[in-house]
Design an enzyme around this catalytic site. Structure first.
Site, PDB file in Angstrom:
ATOM      1  N   ARG A 256      12.227  -2.893  11.121  1.00 36.89           N
ATOM      2  CA  ARG A 256      11.187  -2.440  12.057  1.00 36.89           C
ATOM      3  C   ARG A 256      10.922  -3.546  13.071  1.00 36.89           C
ATOM      4  O   ARG A 256      10.867  -4.711  12.702  1.00 36.89           O
ATOM      5  CB  ARG A 256       9.895  -2.138  11.276  1.00 36.89           C
ATOM      6  CG  ARG A 256       9.867  -0.771  10.657  1.00 36.89           C
ATOM      7  CD  ARG A 256       8.723  -0.592   9.678  1.00 36.89           C
ATOM      8  NE  ARG A 256       7.405  -0.987  10.183  1.00 36.89           N
ATOM      9  CZ  ARG A 256       6.270  -0.780   9.521  1.00 36.89           C
ATOM     10  NH1 ARG A 256       6.283  -0.194   8.334  1.00 36.89           N
ATOM     11  NH2 ARG A 256       5.111  -1.165  10.023  1.00 36.89           N
TER      12      ARG A 256
ATOM     13  N   ARG B   5      11.829  -6.816   4.589  1.00 38.98           N
ATOM     14  CA  ARG B   5      11.774  -5.354   4.519  1.00 38.98           C
ATOM     15  C   ARG B   5      12.829  -4.718   5.428  1.00 38.98           C
ATOM     16  O   ARG B   5      13.002  -5.131   6.566  1.00 38.98           O
ATOM     17  CB  ARG B   5      10.366  -4.914   4.924  1.00 38.98           C
ATOM     18  CG  ARG B   5      10.126  -3.430   4.766  1.00 38.98           C
ATOM     19  CD  ARG B   5       8.676  -3.134   4.580  1.00 38.98           C
ATOM     20  NE  ARG B   5       7.897  -3.264   5.805  1.00 38.98           N
ATOM     21  CZ  ARG B   5       6.618  -2.944   5.892  1.00 38.98           C
ATOM     22  NH1 ARG B   5       5.967  -2.502   4.834  1.00 38.98           N
ATOM     23  NH2 ARG B   5       5.963  -3.089   7.019  1.00 38.98           N
TER      24      ARG B   5
ATOM     25  N   ARG C  37      -8.725   0.977  10.181  1.00 38.94           N
ATOM     26  CA  ARG C  37      -8.339  -0.408  10.434  1.00 38.94           C
ATOM     27  C   ARG C  37      -9.367  -1.117  11.303  1.00 38.94           C
ATOM     28  O   ARG C  37      -9.201  -2.309  11.591  1.00 38.94           O
ATOM     29  CB  ARG C  37      -6.996  -0.422  11.157  1.00 38.94           C
ATOM     30  CG  ARG C  37      -5.778  -0.740  10.289  1.00 38.94           C
ATOM     31  CD  ARG C  37      -4.572  -0.604  11.180  1.00 38.94           C
ATOM     32  NE  ARG C  37      -3.401  -1.303  10.784  1.00 38.94           N
ATOM     33  CZ  ARG C  37      -2.384  -0.773  10.119  1.00 38.94           C
ATOM     34  NH1 ARG C  37      -2.434   0.459   9.689  1.00 38.94           N
ATOM     35  NH2 ARG C  37      -1.303  -1.484   9.880  1.00 38.94           N
TER      36      ARG C  37
ATOM     37  N   LYS D 169       0.831  -1.207   0.000  1.00 39.04           N
ATOM     38  CA  LYS D 169       0.000   0.000   0.000  1.00 39.04           C
ATOM     39  C   LYS D 169       0.870   1.263   0.000  1.00 39.04           C
ATOM     40  O   LYS D 169       0.616   2.206  -0.733  1.00 39.04           O
ATOM     41  CB  LYS D 169      -0.931   0.031   1.228  1.00 39.04           C
ATOM     42  CG  LYS D 169      -1.841  -1.184   1.346  1.00 39.04           C
ATOM     43  CD  LYS D 169      -2.839  -1.050   2.494  1.00 39.04           C
ATOM     44  CE  LYS D 169      -2.203  -0.987   3.863  1.00 39.04           C
ATOM     45  NZ  LYS D 169      -1.521  -2.246   4.263  1.00 39.04           N
TER      46      LYS D 169
ATOM     47  N   ARG E 208       0.523  -9.326  13.755  1.00 39.46           N
ATOM     48  CA  ARG E 208      -0.116  -8.275  12.933  1.00 39.46           C
ATOM     49  C   ARG E 208      -1.106  -8.886  11.945  1.00 39.46           C
ATOM     50  O   ARG E 208      -2.143  -8.297  11.654  1.00 39.46           O
ATOM     51  CB  ARG E 208       0.937  -7.466  12.181  1.00 39.46           C
ATOM     52  CG  ARG E 208       1.635  -6.469  13.074  1.00 39.46           C
ATOM     53  CD  ARG E 208       2.923  -5.997  12.455  1.00 39.46           C
ATOM     54  NE  ARG E 208       2.740  -5.062  11.372  1.00 39.46           N
ATOM     55  CZ  ARG E 208       3.628  -4.865  10.401  1.00 39.46           C
ATOM     56  NH1 ARG E 208       4.722  -5.576  10.354  1.00 39.46           N
ATOM     57  NH2 ARG E 208       3.409  -3.964   9.472  1.00 39.46           N
TER      58      ARG E 208
HETATM   59  P1  AMP Z   1       1.640   0.368   9.236  1.00 42.49           P
HETATM   60  O1  AMP Z   1       2.856   1.166   8.899  1.00 42.49           O
HETATM   61  O2  AMP Z   1       0.415   0.806   8.488  1.00 42.49           O
HETATM   62  O3  AMP Z   1       1.880  -1.118   9.134  1.00 42.49           O
HETATM   63  O4  AMP Z   1       1.302   0.664  10.781  1.00 42.49           O
HETATM   64  C1  AMP Z   1       2.240   0.362  11.787  1.00 42.49           C
HETATM   65  C2  AMP Z   1       1.555   0.295  13.130  1.00 42.49           C
HETATM   66  O5  AMP Z   1       0.986   1.571  13.458  1.00 42.49           O
HETATM   67  C3  AMP Z   1       0.403  -0.689  13.256  1.00 42.49           C
HETATM   68  O6  AMP Z   1       0.845  -2.017  13.491  1.00 42.49           O
HETATM   69  C4  AMP Z   1      -0.330  -0.099  14.468  1.00 42.49           C
HETATM   70  O7  AMP Z   1       0.372  -0.367  15.671  1.00 42.49           O
HETATM   71  C5  AMP Z   1      -0.218   1.396  14.182  1.00 42.49           C
HETATM   72  N1  AMP Z   1      -1.334   1.870  13.354  1.00 42.49           N
HETATM   73  C6  AMP Z   1      -1.258   2.359  12.090  1.00 42.49           C
HETATM   74  N2  AMP Z   1      -2.476   2.690  11.625  1.00 42.49           N
HETATM   75  C7  AMP Z   1      -3.349   2.400  12.613  1.00 42.49           C
HETATM   76  C8  AMP Z   1      -4.761   2.491  12.722  1.00 42.49           C
HETATM   77  N3  AMP Z   1      -5.526   2.940  11.725  1.00 42.49           N
HETATM   78  N4  AMP Z   1      -5.327   2.100  13.902  1.00 42.49           N
HETATM   79  C9  AMP Z   1      -4.579   1.640  14.924  1.00 42.49           C
HETATM   80  N5  AMP Z   1      -3.240   1.497  14.872  1.00 42.49           N
HETATM   81  C10 AMP Z   1      -2.618   1.876  13.727  1.00 42.49           C
END
Ligand code: AMP
Length: 208
Positions: free
Chosen positions: A155, A122, A88, A13, A166
């Site tokens: 990460r 990654r 989410r 994404k 996740r």
């Molecule tokens: P991402 O980079 O989108 O994989 O997000 C990394 C982390 O940020 C996720 O595993 C959550 O801990 C937090 N996070 C990102 N977006 C959200 C969301 N919409 N709601 C809750 N936690 C989020």
């Protein structure tokens, strides 16, 4: 154009959003990036969410919704946006309906095995935020950022235990949004298993 990019972690994404924001001249709003930025700058919010991100859990809806509301109120989001990683949960999706209207929700489809392969390879440069992949997009010099020469890091939430968690969180909390947006007639599916250029071409075609 007001877009949401939906799909499991590792579906690309963010990669596609960084191309699509140029194509459509709209900001790419990644809630994950916003949280990581808070953590990097050690803000109050950053301290509050650091451990949650490391574990791969979701930040509470109230905090996430408030952060997105503030970001969407900024000037550059008036011409449109790509929301990447938000909503989410169903609660977040309902809150978003009260903030703006959407033109499409793009569902990035990718199988579990490929997701794990992508996430575990990654790597990232902490200061520039640039993302690499050990197999698909390696740096010129092993383990170092092409631009700054800094060592690349993984990460915390891309480590094996967190990846599995996740994915479970995604299936439980986020996947129900597919039916939610289908019902609203907003959902478009794209096959995220191809190369970024192919996925981007499919995106442009489905958004026409
Ligand atoms: P991402 O980079 O989108 O994989 O997000 C990394 C982390 O940020 C996720 O595993 C959550 O801990 C937090 N996070 C990102 N977006 C959200 C969301 N919409 N709601 C809750 N936690 C989020």
């Amino acid at each position: 154009m007001n877009l949401v990019f939906l799909g499991p972690p590792g579906a690309g994404k963010g990669t596609i959003a960084s191309q699509a924001k140029v194509q459509y001249d709209i900001p790419h709003i990644s809630t994950g990036d916003l949280f990581r930025n808070h953590i990097k700058h050690e803000t109050e919010l950053g301290k509050q969410v650091k451990a949650i991100l490391s574990r791969g859990d979701l930040v509470p809806d109230s905090i996430t919704i408030a952060m997105v509301k503030e970001r969407l109120a900024e000037d550059d989001a008036k011409k449109g946006f790509i929301l990447d990683g938000f909503p989410r949960t169903i609660i977040q999706a309902e809150a978003l309906e009260g903030m703006t209207t959407l033109d499409a929700v793009v569902n990035f489809k990718l199988g579990r095995e490929e997701i794990i392969k992508r996430l575990s390879g990654r790597r990232m440069c902490k200061s520039t935020g640039r993302i690499y992949h050990l197999i698909y997009d390696p740096p010129k010099k092993e383990g170092l950022d092409d631009e700054t020469g800094e060592p690349l890091m993984q990460r915390d939430d891309d480590k094996p235990e967190a990846i599995a968690h996740r994915l479970d969180v995604y299936l439980e909390q986020t996947e129900p949004l597919i039916a939610f947006y289908k019902e609203e007639g907003l959902l478009v599916d794209i096959d995220a298993s191809h190369s970024p250029d192919t996925v981007m071409a499919e995106l442009v075609s489905v958004l026409k």
